[in-house]
Motif scaffolding. Structure first.
Motif, PDB file in Angstrom:
ATOM      1  N   SER A 171      26.666  60.575 -10.863  1.00 52.47           N
ATOM      2  CA  SER A 171      27.405  59.306 -10.807  1.00 52.47           C
ATOM      3  C   SER A 171      28.838  59.473 -10.313  1.00 52.47           C
ATOM      4  O   SER A 171      29.540  58.475 -10.128  1.00 52.47           O
ATOM      5  CB  SER A 171      27.436  58.658 -12.192  1.00 52.47           C
ATOM      6  N   TYR A 172      29.275  60.708 -10.122  1.00 52.21           N
ATOM      7  CA  TYR A 172      30.671  60.964  -9.798  1.00 52.21           C
ATOM      8  C   TYR A 172      30.839  61.605  -8.423  1.00 52.21           C
ATOM      9  O   TYR A 172      30.081  62.511  -8.053  1.00 52.21           O
ATOM     10  CB  TYR A 172      31.296  61.914 -10.819  1.00 52.21           C
ATOM     11  N   ALA A 173      31.850  61.158  -7.693  1.00 56.06           N
ATOM     12  CA  ALA A 173      32.310  61.963  -6.571  1.00 56.06           C
ATOM     13  C   ALA A 173      32.835  63.284  -7.123  1.00 56.06           C
ATOM     14  O   ALA A 173      33.275  63.351  -8.276  1.00 56.06           O
ATOM     15  CB  ALA A 173      33.416  61.234  -5.827  1.00 56.06           C
ATOM     16  N   MET A 174      32.779  64.314  -6.308  1.00 51.80           N
ATOM     17  CA  MET A 174      33.272  65.631  -6.728  1.00 51.80           C
ATOM     18  C   MET A 174      34.224  66.173  -5.665  1.00 51.80           C
ATOM     19  O   MET A 174      34.083  65.883  -4.474  1.00 51.80           O
ATOM     20  CB  MET A 174      32.105  66.614  -6.916  1.00 51.80           C
ATOM     21  N   SER A 175      35.175  66.950  -6.125  1.00 45.40           N
ATOM     22  CA  SER A 175      36.193  67.486  -5.225  1.00 45.40           C
ATOM     23  C   SER A 175      36.473  68.946  -5.521  1.00 45.40           C
ATOM     24  O   SER A 175      36.278  69.406  -6.650  1.00 45.40           O
ATOM     25  CB  SER A 175      37.497  66.698  -5.373  1.00 45.40           C
ATOM     26  N   TRP A 176      36.927  69.631  -4.499  1.00 44.74           N
ATOM     27  CA  TRP A 176      37.448  70.981  -4.643  1.00 44.74           C
ATOM     28  C   TRP A 176      38.959  70.937  -4.419  1.00 44.74           C
ATOM     29  O   TRP A 176      39.435  70.238  -3.505  1.00 44.74           O
ATOM     30  CB  TRP A 176      36.818  71.934  -3.630  1.00 44.74           C
TER      31      TRP A 176
END
Length: 117
Positions: free
Chosen positions: A31-36
């Motif tokens: 359900s979430y965008a993810m980032s580095w």
């Protein structure tokens, strides 16, 4: 309890490649965008790459465009960062977090990437 566990870092020569992984738990990953993000010594943490919840549109910092690729596997609750053509200036601790451009959860321990010239 949310956990973000980064792995895959190491020491590599300039021009080399690494693949980072981030195993997530404690929230509905799909359900979430993810980032580095990354943080180099003496510098603030910076956003490197982002991927939407469904694995669709991605965004990259100008400094890594064309060299890094973010991807995710929602069945494995894991987000990846493929890093090619590494440069010494890519040396940093790399972190993942949920959220499109702002982190949502507490940070994990990160994984160290060191690129030698």
């Amino acid at each position: 309890q949310v956990q973000l566990v980064e792995s895959g870092g190491g020491l590599v020569q300039a021009g080399g490649s690494l693949r980072l992984s981030c195993a997530a738990s404690g929230f509905t990953f799909r359900s979430y965008a993810m980032s580095w993000y990354r943080q180099a010594p003496g510098k603030e943490r910076e956003l490197v790459a982002t991927i939407t919840s469904g694995g669709g549109p991605t965004n990259y910092a100008d400094s890594v465009k064309g060299r890094f690729t973010i991807s995710r596997d929602n069945d494995k609750n894991t987000v990846y960062l493929q890093m090619n053509s590494l440069k010494p200036e890519d040396t940093a601790v790399y972190y993942c977090n949920a959220g499109y451009r702002s982190p949502i959860f507490n940070w994990g321990q990160g994984t160290q990437v060191t690129v030698s010239s």
